[in-house]
Write a protein that holds these residues in place. Structure first.
Motif, mmCIF file in Angstrom:
data_model
loop_
_atom_site.group_PDB
_atom_site.id
_atom_site.type_symbol
_atom_site.label_atom_id
_atom_site.label_comp_id
_atom_site.label_asym_id
_atom_site.label_seq_id
_atom_site.Cartn_x
_atom_site.Cartn_y
_atom_site.Cartn_z
ATOM 1 N N GLY A 344 0.809 -1.215 0.000
ATOM 2 C CA GLY A 344 0.000 0.000 0.000
ATOM 3 C C GLY A 344 0.838 1.259 0.000
ATOM 4 O O GLY A 344 0.596 2.190 -0.787
ATOM 5 N N ILE A 345 1.852 1.298 0.868
ATOM 6 C CA ILE A 345 2.711 2.477 0.948
ATOM 7 C C ILE A 345 3.512 2.648 -0.338
ATOM 8 O O ILE A 345 3.650 3.760 -0.871
ATOM 9 C CB ILE A 345 3.655 2.364 2.162
ATOM 10 C CG1 ILE A 345 2.843 2.422 3.467
ATOM 11 C CG2 ILE A 345 4.702 3.473 2.144
ATOM 12 C CD1 ILE A 345 3.686 2.229 4.722
ATOM 13 N N GLY A 346 4.056 1.527 -0.858
ATOM 14 C CA GLY A 346 4.873 1.614 -2.069
ATOM 15 C C GLY A 346 4.084 2.094 -3.279
ATOM 16 O O GLY A 346 4.536 2.980 -4.013
ATOM 17 N N SER A 347 2.904 1.532 -3.481
ATOM 18 C CA SER A 347 2.102 1.934 -4.643
ATOM 19 C C SER A 347 1.641 3.380 -4.523
ATOM 20 O O SER A 347 1.640 4.129 -5.507
ATOM 21 C CB SER A 347 0.901 1.005 -4.796
ATOM 22 O OG SER A 347 0.104 1.000 -3.617
ATOM 23 N N ALA A 348 1.274 3.792 -3.302
ATOM 24 C CA ALA A 348 0.851 5.179 -3.093
ATOM 25 C C ALA A 348 2.019 6.141 -3.316
ATOM 26 O O ALA A 348 1.843 7.221 -3.892
ATOM 27 C CB ALA A 348 0.283 5.355 -1.686
ATOM 28 N N ALA A 349 3.226 5.740 -2.877
ATOM 29 C CA ALA A 349 4.394 6.603 -3.045
ATOM 30 C C ALA A 349 4.719 6.806 -4.530
ATOM 31 O O ALA A 349 5.044 7.923 -4.964
ATOM 32 C CB ALA A 349 5.593 6.002 -2.313
ATOM 33 N N VAL A 350 4.644 5.720 -5.324
ATOM 34 C CA VAL A 350 4.906 5.835 -6.768
ATOM 35 C C VAL A 350 3.887 6.762 -7.420
ATOM 36 O O VAL A 350 4.233 7.649 -8.222
ATOM 37 C CB VAL A 350 4.876 4.440 -7.424
ATOM 38 C CG1 VAL A 350 4.931 4.572 -8.948
ATOM 39 C CG2 VAL A 350 6.042 3.594 -6.929
ATOM 40 N N LEU A 351 2.619 6.579 -7.075
ATOM 41 C CA LEU A 351 1.571 7.408 -7.658
ATOM 42 C C LEU A 351 1.734 8.869 -7.254
ATOM 43 O O LEU A 351 1.546 9.791 -8.072
ATOM 44 C CB LEU A 351 0.202 6.885 -7.231
ATOM 45 C CG LEU A 351 -1.015 7.576 -7.850
ATOM 46 C CD1 LEU A 351 -0.948 7.525 -9.373
ATOM 47 C CD2 LEU A 351 -2.305 6.926 -7.354
ATOM 48 N N LEU A 352 2.119 9.100 -6.005
ATOM 49 C CA LEU A 352 2.333 10.473 -5.539
ATOM 50 C C LEU A 352 3.494 11.133 -6.280
ATOM 51 O O LEU A 352 3.442 12.323 -6.605
ATOM 52 C CB LEU A 352 2.614 10.480 -4.031
ATOM 53 C CG LEU A 352 1.406 10.347 -3.110
ATOM 54 C CD1 LEU A 352 1.867 10.223 -1.661
ATOM 55 C CD2 LEU A 352 0.479 11.548 -3.260
ATOM 56 N N PHE A 353 4.553 10.357 -6.542
ATOM 57 C CA PHE A 353 5.694 10.918 -7.262
ATOM 58 C C PHE A 353 5.271 11.373 -8.659
ATOM 59 O O PHE A 353 5.631 12.476 -9.107
ATOM 60 C CB PHE A 353 6.804 9.877 -7.361
ATOM 61 C CG PHE A 353 7.998 10.326 -8.161
ATOM 62 C CD1 PHE A 353 8.959 11.135 -7.579
ATOM 63 C CD2 PHE A 353 8.144 9.949 -9.490
ATOM 64 C CE1 PHE A 353 10.056 11.569 -8.313
ATOM 65 C CE2 PHE A 353 9.229 10.379 -10.226
ATOM 66 C CZ PHE A 353 10.188 11.187 -9.631
ATOM 67 N N LEU A 354 4.496 10.538 -9.343
ATOM 68 C CA LEU A 354 4.044 10.891 -10.692
ATOM 69 C C LEU A 354 3.106 12.096 -10.662
ATOM 70 O O LEU A 354 3.233 13.024 -11.477
ATOM 71 C CB LEU A 354 3.339 9.694 -11.329
ATOM 72 C CG LEU A 354 4.212 8.452 -11.568
ATOM 73 C CD1 LEU A 354 3.369 7.302 -12.104
ATOM 74 C CD2 LEU A 354 5.358 8.770 -12.523
ATOM 75 N N LEU A 355 2.174 12.104 -9.716
ATOM 76 C CA LEU A 355 1.248 13.224 -9.603
ATOM 77 C C LEU A 355 1.981 14.508 -9.228
ATOM 78 O O LEU A 355 1.669 15.589 -9.739
ATOM 79 C CB LEU A 355 0.168 12.917 -8.560
ATOM 80 C CG LEU A 355 -0.911 11.913 -8.973
ATOM 81 C CD1 LEU A 355 -1.790 11.571 -7.785
ATOM 82 C CD2 LEU A 355 -1.747 12.483 -10.112
ATOM 83 N N GLY A 356 2.966 14.354 -8.327
ATOM 84 C CA GLY A 356 3.731 15.528 -7.916
ATOM 85 C C GLY A 356 4.472 16.151 -9.076
ATOM 86 O O GLY A 356 4.524 17.377 -9.216
ATOM 87 N N PHE A 357 5.056 15.303 -9.931
ATOM 88 C CA PHE A 357 5.771 15.816 -11.096
ATOM 89 C C PHE A 357 4.826 16.586 -12.013
ATOM 90 O O PHE A 357 5.139 17.686 -12.485
ATOM 91 C CB PHE A 357 6.400 14.643 -11.853
ATOM 92 C CG PHE A 357 7.209 15.069 -13.044
ATOM 93 C CD1 PHE A 357 8.528 15.467 -12.898
ATOM 94 C CD2 PHE A 357 6.651 15.070 -14.316
ATOM 95 C CE1 PHE A 357 9.284 15.865 -13.989
ATOM 96 C CE2 PHE A 357 7.387 15.464 -15.413
ATOM 97 C CZ PHE A 357 8.713 15.866 -15.251
ATOM 98 N N VAL A 358 3.629 16.024 -12.259
ATOM 99 C CA VAL A 358 2.665 16.675 -13.149
ATOM 100 C C VAL A 358 2.161 17.971 -12.537
ATOM 101 O O VAL A 358 2.075 19.013 -13.199
ATOM 102 C CB VAL A 358 1.493 15.718 -13.452
ATOM 103 C CG1 VAL A 358 0.399 16.439 -14.230
ATOM 104 C CG2 VAL A 358 1.984 14.507 -14.222
#
Length: 456
Positions: A344-358
């Motif tokens: 859960g933490i890993g998948s959320a962290a990856v998604l947050l990184f992508l969203l943060g970049f955008v």
């Protein structure tokens, strides 16, 4: 117990059993207070009581085993009463109903193979771990709990009788397996629940940072964006340190019978924070409210010329989210598989990184109202689940009673247990959430009519 011992020494078995039942009745009235003691003495007392009961129920009764068990029990109670607490090594582990069922299966296999002594040993192993798993059964089905308490010693007594009665013992063990099977589906958190927390907290932090940076660019202060970035980094670092400190501090005391107590307390703290967060999110779900919030945060720092204020705005925004995240995960950790937590933490962290970049690089903000309304609904879902799970943990720790009427629902996905002590608080919180939601929407519509149309 001393009178029982005297009866045994005189081979007066009827009186011995009668005096034992008197002790057992008194123990039932006092065990709740002792169950919560961190010394682990509760499990030792329960185990010795069960072994004494087996010796008394055997046919013929086992005088030597009963006398030895009573002497050990009296010494244990004297030590406890005088303050000589002994740590129970077994209490530091975390057994489950599934573990207990696995032992029962070994006993059944041994009975089927004619190995009666091995089967009796397995039943005694079941008795030794029963105190650490009984809370799950007791809080959901008191009648089943009482039957298992009787049946586990009866089955062992049948095997230790002379001659042994393996057929009857096997029937009892099979019945115990059937009764305990439904309790293997314990309410727990999933990777989805773990991801919700980090996504919600992380997205809010991203929105705050992106809004601060966008405000600086629109007002011609793009050169001051470094203060926001450095503040965000400092807040993230402080959040990590806080999470480590809280985790190690709680891990050092969350052993034995205090584990469920700490799980319940941390869970209730999380519920309070989530209710506060949910109300804040709902208030900020309208664009004019959000714009006023950002303008107030940054405007003061720019007007005063104190760029450290800008640093603190960003740092405290991130630290607040990080602190809440740490507390939420600590409250969740005892009831989630480590692999699910990591996923859960890993998948959320990856998604947050992508969203943060955008969001940050593209100067794109998520649609404010859909985001905040969606996040609010998810938070309120976790509020209800945390509340039920936390009260249930306190019930297992013996701090909260459990009354099971038999007709209340049991929904694992929402942390709903069939006890009045969990159901009523969840119902009241649900009504409170609905009331708060309706009140905020009515207030917002009133403000919109007063201010008239506006352009963003």
């Amino acid at each position: 117990m001393r009178q029982t011992q005297t009866d045994i020494q005189h081979s007066n078995w009827d009186k011995a059993r009668s005096h034992y039942k008197q002790f057992d009745s008194q123990w039932s009235k006092n065990e709740a207070a002792i169950r919560s003691d961190p010394s682990g003495v509760y499990g030792e007392i329960e185990t010795k009581l069960s072994l004494i009961r087996i010796a008394l129920q055997a046919d013929p009764p086992k005088a030597e085993a009963a006398d030895k068990g009573i002497r050990e029990l009296i010494q244990l109670i004297d030590d406890y009463a005088s303050g000589k607490l002994r740590e129970d090594a077994a209490a530091s582990g975390k057994q489950s109903v599934s573990d207990a069922l696995a032992i029962l299966q070994k006993a059944a296999d041994a009975i089927g193979a004619g190995r009666n002594e091995d089967a009796a040993d397995q039943l005694q192993a079941f008795i030794r771990i029963w105190p650490s798993v009984e809370g799950e059964v007791r809080t959901r089905a008191p009648d089943t709990y009482d039957r298992i308490e009787r049946e586990m010693t009866e089955a062992a007594s049948r095997l230790l009788s002379n001659p042994p009665q393996p057929e009857e013992a096997g029937r009892i063990v099979s019945g115990m397996q059937t009764e305990l099977q439904p309790f293997t589906a314990q309410t727990s958190y999933s990777a989805w629940d773990a991801a919700i927390i980090l996504l919600r907290e992380g997205l809010e932090a991203l929105l705050v940072l992106a809004a601060l940076l966008a405000f600086l660019r629109r007002t011609g202060n793009a050169s001051k964006q470094g203060w926001v970035w450095s503040g965000g980094a400092a807040g993230l670092l402080a959040s990590g340190v806080l999470a480590v400190v809280l985790t190690f501090t709680i891990a050092n005391v969350a052993s034995g019978s205090t584990r469920e107590l700490l799980e319940g307390v941390m869970g209730l703290i999380s519920v309070f924070l989530m209710l506060t967060v949910g109300a804040w999110l709902h208030r900020k779900s309208h664009i004019d409210t959000w714009n006023r919030y950002i303008n107030n945060q940054v405007g003061v720092a720019l007007a005063s010329g104190n760029l450290w204020s800008l640093f603190l705005v960003a740092a405290l925004s991130i630290l607040r989210e990080g602190a809440e995240t740490a507390i939420f995960y600590i409250g969740m950790a005892p009831s989630i598989d480590p692999a699910q937590l990591a996923l859960g933490i890993g998948s959320a962290a990856v998604l947050l990184f992508l969203l943060g970049f955008v969001i940050v690089r593209g100067s794109v903000l998520l649609p404010i109202r859909p985001f905040f309304l969606g996040a609010t609904i998810l938070i309120y879902y976790l509020v209800l689940k945390f509340l039920g799970q936390s009260i249930h943990a306190l019930q297992i720790a013996g701090q909260v009673p459990a009354h099971v009427p038999g007709y209340l629902p049991s929904w694992n996905w929402l942390g709903v247990y069939p006890t009045w002590e969990t159901f009523v608080p969840q119902l009241l919180v649900l009504l409170f959430i609905v009331f708060q939601w309706a009140r905020q929407e009515r207030k917002t519509r009133g403000n919109a009519r007063e201010s008239g149309p506006h352009t963003v």
